[in-house]
Scaffold this motif. Structure first.
Motif, PDB file in Angstrom:
ATOM      1  N   THR A  62      -3.065  73.803 165.217  1.00  0.00           N
ATOM      2  CA  THR A  62      -4.049  74.059 166.280  1.00  0.00           C
ATOM      3  C   THR A  62      -3.589  75.565 166.892  1.00  0.00           C
ATOM      4  N   SER A  63      -2.220  75.690 167.321  1.00  0.00           N
ATOM      5  CA  SER A  63      -1.829  76.966 167.824  1.00  0.00           C
ATOM      6  C   SER A  63      -1.991  78.204 166.844  1.00  0.00           C
ATOM      7  N   ASP A  64      -1.736  77.809 165.416  1.00  0.00           N
ATOM      8  CA  ASP A  64      -2.016  79.052 164.578  1.00  0.00           C
ATOM      9  C   ASP A  64      -3.446  79.413 164.417  1.00  0.00           C
ATOM     10  N   ASP A  65      -4.214  78.206 164.520  1.00  0.00           N
ATOM     11  CA  ASP A  65      -5.746  78.452 164.250  1.00  0.00           C
ATOM     12  C   ASP A  65      -5.769  79.302 165.385  1.00  0.00           C
ATOM     13  N   LYS A  66      -5.597  79.196 166.683  1.00  0.00           N
ATOM     14  CA  LYS A  66      -6.061  79.817 167.842  1.00  0.00           C
ATOM     15  C   LYS A  66      -5.510  81.328 167.730  1.00  0.00           C
TER      16      LYS A  66
ATOM     17  N   LEU B 148      -8.497  87.480 164.209  1.00  0.00           N
ATOM     18  CA  LEU B 148      -9.682  87.905 163.890  1.00  0.00           C
ATOM     19  C   LEU B 148     -10.516  88.757 164.501  1.00  0.00           C
ATOM     20  N   LYS B 149     -10.713  88.159 165.896  1.00  0.00           N
ATOM     21  CA  LYS B 149     -11.570  88.834 167.035  1.00  0.00           C
ATOM     22  C   LYS B 149     -10.925  90.242 167.209  1.00  0.00           C
ATOM     23  N   ALA B 150      -9.653  90.583 167.269  1.00  0.00           N
ATOM     24  CA  ALA B 150      -9.082  91.913 167.423  1.00  0.00           C
ATOM     25  C   ALA B 150      -9.473  92.758 166.191  1.00  0.00           C
ATOM     26  N   ILE B 151      -9.404  92.206 165.029  1.00  0.00           N
ATOM     27  CA  ILE B 151      -9.934  92.887 163.882  1.00  0.00           C
ATOM     28  C   ILE B 151     -11.360  93.244 163.744  1.00  0.00           C
TER      29      ILE B 151
END
Length: 119
Positions: A66-70, A76-79
């Protein structure tokens, strides 16, 4: 005359001995089964401990996932934001280049006209 002792033979002696033997066998079987039950209980405790460890590991893995997904979502949002900014910059640069090419073309056309017809 002396009193004669008579031997007393118990007619239930064989039955009593058979019952005693069977009782001893049943006690031995009960003791064996008690030991087996104790072993099974001990093994069950070990299995429960191992299962608890597996469940704890699974929960830790789930939390980490879950932490890795976040974290991946944030990356991804930054990219995506960076890509959008680059696309915007590219569009602006293309528009600027198109204007410059248009201006240069007009200037070259004017110079060509001037040198061909005016001079």
């Amino acid at each position: 005359m002396a009193a004669k002792k008579s031997e007393y033979t118990c007619i239930k002696d064989n039955t009593i001995q058979n019952i005693s033997r069977k009782t001893a066998e049943l006690e031995a079987r009960a003791d064996y089964k008690d030991k087996r039950i104790d072993e099974i209980n001990h093994n069950m405790e070990i299995m429960n401990n191992k299962l608890d460890q597996v469940l704890n590991s699974f929960n830790d893995l789930k939390l980490q996932s879950t932490s890795d997904d976040k974290e991946l979502e944030l990356r991804l949002k930054a990219i995506e934001t960076k890509l959008a900014a680059q696309e915007k910059t590219t569009e602006d640069n293309k528009a600027r280049s198109d204007r410059i090419i248009a201006i240069v073309s007009v200037i070259l056309a004017a110079l060509t006209f001037y040198f061909n017809y005016m001079h």
